[in-house]
Scaffold this motif. Structure first.
Motif, PDB file in Angstrom:
ATOM      1  N   ILE A   1      10.000  -0.550   3.076  1.00  0.00           N
ATOM      2  CA  ILE A   1       9.477   0.808   2.892  1.00  0.00           C
ATOM      3  C   ILE A   1      10.411   1.543   1.937  1.00  0.00           C
ATOM      4  N   SER A   2       9.876   1.943   0.813  1.00  0.00           N
ATOM      5  CA  SER A   2      10.725   2.576  -0.202  1.00  0.00           C
ATOM      6  C   SER A   2       9.972   3.709  -0.885  1.00  0.00           C
ATOM      7  N   GLY A   3      10.719   4.671  -1.375  1.00  0.00           N
ATOM      8  CA  GLY A   3      10.138   5.782  -2.120  1.00  0.00           C
ATOM      9  C   GLY A   3      11.152   6.342  -3.087  1.00  0.00           C
ATOM     10  N   GLN A   4      10.841   6.300  -4.370  1.00  0.00           N
ATOM     11  CA  GLN A   4      11.788   6.754  -5.380  1.00  0.00           C
ATOM     12  C   GLN A   4      12.066   8.243  -5.212  1.00  0.00           C
ATOM     13  N   GLY A   5      13.338   8.572  -5.068  1.00  0.00           N
ATOM     14  CA  GLY A   5      13.724   9.963  -4.896  1.00  0.00           C
ATOM     15  C   GLY A   5      13.446  10.522  -3.517  1.00  0.00           C
ATOM     16  N   GLN A   6      13.025   9.663  -2.589  1.00  0.00           N
ATOM     17  CA  GLN A   6      12.696  10.113  -1.236  1.00  0.00           C
ATOM     18  C   GLN A   6      13.847   9.810  -0.275  1.00  0.00           C
ATOM     19  N   ALA A   7      13.816  10.465   0.869  1.00  0.00           N
ATOM     20  CA  ALA A   7      14.827  10.233   1.895  1.00  0.00           C
ATOM     21  C   ALA A   7      14.746   8.789   2.368  1.00  0.00           C
ATOM     22  N   PRO A   8      15.874   8.153   2.629  1.00  0.00           N
ATOM     23  CA  PRO A   8      15.848   6.755   3.089  1.00  0.00           C
ATOM     24  C   PRO A   8      15.204   6.653   4.473  1.00  0.00           C
ATOM     25  N   VAL A   9      14.585   5.508   4.716  1.00  0.00           N
ATOM     26  CA  VAL A   9      13.934   5.261   5.996  1.00  0.00           C
ATOM     27  C   VAL A   9      14.973   4.710   6.975  1.00  0.00           C
ATOM     28  N   SER A  10      15.097   5.354   8.127  1.00  0.00           N
ATOM     29  CA  SER A  10      16.137   4.980   9.094  1.00  0.00           C
ATOM     30  C   SER A  10      15.625   4.115  10.235  1.00  0.00           C
ATOM     31  N   ALA A  11      14.310   4.119  10.485  1.00  0.00           N
ATOM     32  CA  ALA A  11      13.762   3.328  11.590  1.00  0.00           C
ATOM     33  C   ALA A  11      12.292   3.058  11.317  1.00  0.00           C
TER      34      ALA A  11
ATOM     35  N   PHE B   1       0.837  -1.198   0.000  1.00  0.00           N
ATOM     36  CA  PHE B   1       0.000   0.000   0.000  1.00  0.00           C
ATOM     37  C   PHE B   1       0.874   1.252   0.000  1.00  0.00           C
ATOM     38  N   GLN B   2       0.251   2.372  -0.273  1.00  0.00           N
ATOM     39  CA  GLN B   2       0.949   3.656  -0.339  1.00  0.00           C
ATOM     40  C   GLN B   2       0.796   4.422   0.961  1.00  0.00           C
ATOM     41  N   SER B   3       1.861   5.111   1.334  1.00  0.00           N
ATOM     42  CA  SER B   3       1.852   6.046   2.454  1.00  0.00           C
ATOM     43  C   SER B   3       2.537   7.311   1.978  1.00  0.00           C
ATOM     44  N   GLY B   4       1.743   8.225   1.438  1.00  0.00           N
ATOM     45  CA  GLY B   4       2.320   9.408   0.820  1.00  0.00           C
ATOM     46  C   GLY B   4       3.170   9.020  -0.369  1.00  0.00           C
ATOM     47  N   ALA B   5       4.434   9.434  -0.352  1.00  0.00           N
ATOM     48  CA  ALA B   5       5.342   9.127  -1.454  1.00  0.00           C
ATOM     49  C   ALA B   5       6.043   7.785  -1.270  1.00  0.00           C
ATOM     50  N   TYR B   6       5.721   7.081  -0.206  1.00  0.00           N
ATOM     51  CA  TYR B   6       6.389   5.815   0.094  1.00  0.00           C
ATOM     52  C   TYR B   6       5.468   4.630  -0.173  1.00  0.00           C
ATOM     53  N   THR B   7       6.074   3.533  -0.612  1.00  0.00           N
ATOM     54  CA  THR B   7       5.360   2.255  -0.782  1.00  0.00           C
ATOM     55  C   THR B   7       5.785   1.320   0.341  1.00  0.00           C
ATOM     56  N   ILE B   8       4.801   0.724   0.988  1.00  0.00           N
ATOM     57  CA  ILE B   8       5.079  -0.200   2.081  1.00  0.00           C
ATOM     58  C   ILE B   8       4.595  -1.587   1.676  1.00  0.00           C
ATOM     59  N   ARG B   9       5.471  -2.549   1.803  1.00  0.00           N
ATOM     60  CA  ARG B   9       5.143  -3.933   1.472  1.00  0.00           C
ATOM     61  C   ARG B   9       5.432  -4.813   2.674  1.00  0.00           C
ATOM     62  N   ILE B  10       4.494  -5.688   3.011  1.00  0.00           N
ATOM     63  CA  ILE B  10       4.643  -6.617   4.122  1.00  0.00           C
ATOM     64  C   ILE B  10       4.647  -8.036   3.570  1.00  0.00           C
ATOM     65  N   ASP B  11       5.678  -8.791   3.890  1.00  0.00           N
ATOM     66  CA  ASP B  11       5.813 -10.180   3.453  1.00  0.00           C
ATOM     67  C   ASP B  11       5.786 -11.111   4.661  1.00  0.00           C
ATOM     68  N   ALA B  12       5.242 -12.312   4.437  1.00  0.00           N
ATOM     69  CA  ALA B  12       5.245 -13.355   5.455  1.00  0.00           C
ATOM     70  C   ALA B  12       5.407 -14.702   4.761  1.00  0.00           C
ATOM     71  N   LEU B  13       5.707 -15.737   5.519  1.00  0.00           N
ATOM     72  CA  LEU B  13       5.865 -17.064   4.933  1.00  0.00           C
ATOM     73  C   LEU B  13       4.567 -17.486   4.240  1.00  0.00           C
ATOM     74  N   GLY B  14       4.695 -17.832   2.964  1.00  0.00           N
ATOM     75  CA  GLY B  14       3.532 -18.266   2.201  1.00  0.00           C
ATOM     76  C   GLY B  14       2.610 -17.148   1.770  1.00  0.00           C
ATOM     77  N   GLY B  15       2.870 -15.905   2.194  1.00  0.00           N
ATOM     78  CA  GLY B  15       2.042 -14.783   1.772  1.00  0.00           C
ATOM     79  C   GLY B  15       0.775 -14.583   2.585  1.00  0.00           C
ATOM     80  N   ASN B  16       0.681 -15.224   3.759  1.00  0.00           N
ATOM     81  CA  ASN B  16      -0.495 -15.079   4.618  1.00  0.00           C
ATOM     82  C   ASN B  16      -0.077 -14.910   6.065  1.00  0.00           C
ATOM     83  N   LEU B  17      -0.955 -14.279   6.845  1.00  0.00           N
ATOM     84  CA  LEU B  17      -0.774 -14.164   8.286  1.00  0.00           C
ATOM     85  C   LEU B  17      -1.746 -15.118   8.968  1.00  0.00           C
ATOM     86  N   TYR B  18      -1.281 -15.778  10.029  1.00  0.00           N
ATOM     87  CA  TYR B  18      -2.085 -16.792  10.705  1.00  0.00           C
ATOM     88  C   TYR B  18      -2.125 -16.531  12.208  1.00  0.00           C
ATOM     89  N   LYS B  19      -3.159 -17.069  12.844  1.00  0.00           N
ATOM     90  CA  LYS B  19      -3.182 -17.098  14.299  1.00  0.00           C
ATOM     91  C   LYS B  19      -1.949 -17.862  14.766  1.00  0.00           C
TER      92      LYS B  19
END
Length: 304
Positions: A72-82, A45-63
């Motif tokens: 977290i990445s953004g082309q031409g944006q300041a790098p994310v430090s934390a 999903f997008q957060s302003g100029a940044y794209t956030i991607r969440i990965d997990a084993l198999g592509g799903n979250l489980y109980k």
């Protein structure tokens, strides 16, 4: 002599039943409880100029326990430090609550993503869901909320349990490995977490991390007694098991020896750093064919 013959007859019946059930359970695990491998996208999903991607084993979250990668990445944006991660369950009749999680994510510079975990205590349902509150710092602090689906755990080897100690402190114990055991000695890995009861009201905008914090419990000992509790199995155990001890990775490591496939119960007794009992009861050593086996008050049932 008659008693010996009767005992051998019962034992023979139990072993015959075990062989039959072994074949059935091998077929079940191959079709219903597959091993999940490889990190795949859960959501992006997008957060302003940044794209956030969440990965997990198999592509799903489980109980249960879930290791996650957050990129977290953004082309031409300041790098994310934390980056931080706080799961909150909303909706239904229950008050908003969280689950064990790594709030401060660790950056993996070689792979370009943040690493962490979440131990979901419930699956999503139509009335309530899990929201991930993600914070990150680049040129300035950012916050974003994203809803994610959490599925029921379909791998019976990755169960979890919640309990309280004698003083009312809340604990969660979650199995992490093995995903797919073998008829052999298996390394058993689990996470143990305790809810940090807030000492004061919220001092930050919702959600205040201090109100939803869990600690990784360190230095405890988890005594292990695996049994096959089905009536045909007589609640028998196995040799060469090793209790779970706290490791440098803040997880608990032991050995469970599965001598056959089928239903097993991991009977557990938890002791703190001083050796005091936290939770759990001793299971009798009696061989009890024909009745359901006794279980510790602290246990996790598995199937493979």
């Amino acid at each position: 002599m008659e008693k010996i013959i009767l005992f051998l007859t019962v034992l023979c019946c139990a072993l015959t039943s075990c062989t039959k059930e072994k074949t059935d359970y091998e077929a079940e695990i191959d079709t219903i409880v597959p091993e999940r491998s490889g990190f795949k996208e859960v959501t992006q999903f997008q957060s302003g100029a940044y794209t956030i991607r969440i990965d997990a084993l198999g592509g799903n979250l489980y109980k249960g326990y879930n290791k996650v990668h957050v990129k977290i990445s953004g082309q031409g944006q300041a790098p994310v430090s934390a980056a931080t991660l706080l799961p909150i369950r909303n909706g239904g009749t229950a008050q908003a609550h969280s689950c064990p999680h790594s709030y401060q994510l660790t950056y993996n510079a070689g792979q370009g993503y943040f690493e962490g975990y979440m131990v979901f205590t419930e699956a999503s349902d139509p009335l309530s869901q899990w929201d991930l509150h993600i914070g990150y710092t680049a040129d300035q602090p950012y916050r974003v909320v994203q809803q994610v689906p959490v599925q029921e755990q379909d791998n019976k080897n990755l169960g979890m349990t919640s309990f309280t100690d004698r003083d009312g402190a809340q604990y969660i114990l979650a199995l992490i490995a093995p995903q797919k055991p073998k008829v052999a000695e298996n390394e058993l890995v689990a996470g143990l977490y305790r809810f940090d009861t807030p000492t004061a009201g919220a001092t930050a905008p919702f959600p205040d991390p201090a109100q939803f914090s869990y600690s990784e419990v360190q230095g405890y000992t988890i005594l292990l007694d695996p049994r096959m509790p089905e009536p045909s199995m007589g609640n028998h155990s196995s040799p060469n098991n090793k209790d779970l001890l706290h490791g440098a990775d803040n997880l608990y490591h032991g050995v469970v020896n599965y001598t056959m496939t089928g239903n097993w119960t991991l009977n557990l007794i938890l002791h703190n750093q001083q050796g005091d009992l936290v939770r759990g009861t001793v299971v009798p050593d009696d061989f009890t064919p024909g009745v359901v086996g006794v279980k510790s008050e602290l246990h996790i049932d598995i199937l493979f």
